[in-house]
Write an enzyme that holds these catalytic residues in place. Sequence first.
Site, short mmCIF file in Angstrom:
data_model
loop_
_atom_site.label_atom_id
_atom_site.label_comp_id
_atom_site.label_asym_id
_atom_site.label_seq_id
_atom_site.Cartn_x
_atom_site.Cartn_y
_atom_site.Cartn_z
N TYR A 147 44.94 35.01 42.42
CA TYR A 147 46.07 35.88 42.11
C TYR A 147 47.41 35.15 42.20
CZ TYR A 147 42.56 39.52 42.70
OH TYR A 147 41.43 40.30 42.58
N HIS A 447 39.57 29.82 39.81
CA HIS A 447 39.14 31.11 39.29
C HIS A 447 40.33 32.05 39.16
CE1 HIS A 447 39.23 33.60 43.08
NE2 HIS A 447 39.20 32.40 43.62
N TYR A 528 43.68 46.78 38.75
CA TYR A 528 44.16 47.23 40.06
C TYR A 528 44.92 46.14 40.79
CZ TYR A 528 41.10 44.75 43.39
OH TYR A 528 40.49 43.79 44.18
N ARG A 529 44.85 44.90 40.28
CA ARG A 529 45.42 43.74 40.96
C ARG A 529 45.36 42.60 39.97
NH1 ARG A 529 42.50 41.57 46.45
NH2 ARG A 529 44.17 40.30 47.34
#
Length: 600
Positions: A147, A447, A528-529
């Site tokens: 993220y 990733h 959602y993220r």
Amino acid sequence: MSFSTEAESDVPLLSEAHSGIPGFLLEKAREAKASVFETRTKPHSSRKRLPVIPPGVEEPVFLDALEELRKHLGADNVERNDKPLKDGWYMEHPNTHDMMAIVDDEELVPSAIVYPGSTEEVQQVVLWANRHKIPIFPISMGRNFGYGGAAPRVRGSVVIDLGKRMNKILDISPEDCTCLIEPGVSYFALYNEIKARGYEHLWIDVPDVGGGSVLGNAVDRGVGYTPYGDHWACHSGLEVVLPTGEVIRTGMGALPGNNTWQTFPYGFGPYSDGIFSQSNFGIVTKMGMALMPNPGGYESFMYTFPNEDDLPDLIEIIRPLRISNILENVAQLRHITQTLASRGKPRSAYYTGSGIIPEEAIHAAAAATPVGDCTWIYYGMAYGPPHIRQYKLSIIDAEFKRVAGARRIDPSTLPPDEDFWARDRVAAGVPDIQELRWVNWMPNGAHIAFSPVSPIRGADATRLFALAKRRHDEFGIDIFPVFCVGLREMHLIVEIVFDRADPARRRAALDCLRCMIDDAAAYGYGEYRTHLVLMDQVAGTYNWNDGALMKFNEKLKDALDPNGILAPGRCGIWPKRYRNRGWEMTKASGDYMQGDAFFE
């Protein structure tokens, strides 16, 4: 190029560093580190780095401002980011950039890193940033991999590393089953402390890998795998430094001398905690969390299903079992490709050709494992005394065996390093480090995730899987899907594993994700993220009523952060000074993410 010297260096322990590993995981961590460097070909950055400074600030002014901050925090607690970038690995992660960069390493980098040691010092940093109009970007521990890691959204921001010096477990209440923690407390640290105090009746809920911040994961709405898996739902009470420097406590914490801050989340009046989750409205410096009481026993189970088109029937079976809590923890239905990759071997061990790995190669490799050939694998856990577990497990067995070819795997047939046992530990609240082994699928493995939310329906699962598979085929990427089923909703988590040293593969991964986000939104499924570089695009899909929600968020941002200094751009929320000046990163903007740096 060899990296043996670095690969052979030891792994930091919890006794040595807040970000270290507990002793019981040391050998596993050493093995994980060795496997990471075994296939790494990406050299350390050797390019001459240009000075990184905050946008809109002249370099001499910035350097003077850093000297001013050193007087407040101490010289050792303010570092200029002017050295070559070093990627490290999970247990020795950087706080200077995204270790798993999807764009060029030099794009998302801070100008400096500061290490406050208390809420009062966080206040000092915030007030300093307001005086000099310098953007700041807080991190808890910087392990938000997939993220953005520790990277700031605006290049040249000053990263506030809260974890290094703010890592205290302030309270553990064995009676109430709660704790109060600072941002630098990892799942490893909380687990170790509970064990050290002899609280065998307390469990923690952990995500897939246990080295991240308990507070940071909850604030970003991460999840775990016991019945307490919704981490944000399990928090109670925040201490927050606002972007203007004021400090508030939410819920019962606003009552002086209160004794229920960690047990009752709401207090009196508007419930404000939500605006500090996935936002840039404040810096959370303390948080209460619920701990799970030991359920009196547990038993992991595992089923395999032979065919890809078993998916819709499986989801229809899972839904009523999950809603009724017969399936008690987050249901995890994985595709065999990711389970095979979880063995830690590179893709080349199974297939050396070009393009996507053929299905026959995957199934041949799966057939040679102790689990055997299949397409979908369900990992679950039953909790409670034996007679309670047996009652639930008998229902689950009857339901799953309605699918032709379903098999329950006998755990006694599985070796200790099988992925099942890592899932068993995590679902029992024991932090682990095994999960990221599937990143070794590619050299220099990194990733990034596609993570839409949908109803728990077979038709939705089929549609999302088909959408993801079509785009993966288009961009030549092996697909790693897993369906994680909550009580009323389902997340499809598709991890894209790519070679971060290869610009073409980074490009393919990012383009694939951007297409899937738009495809899913067109069907009514939202993320959602997401990763930093995708936040503008994802926020833009939540555009009902002419973007009314974002307009509301912008009003909050401008009211709470009039100088626009706190994490500009996080979750797509830009302050007035940056808004509509080219900072938004979308499909149309490509990799360009630096807007007009001149501010009035």
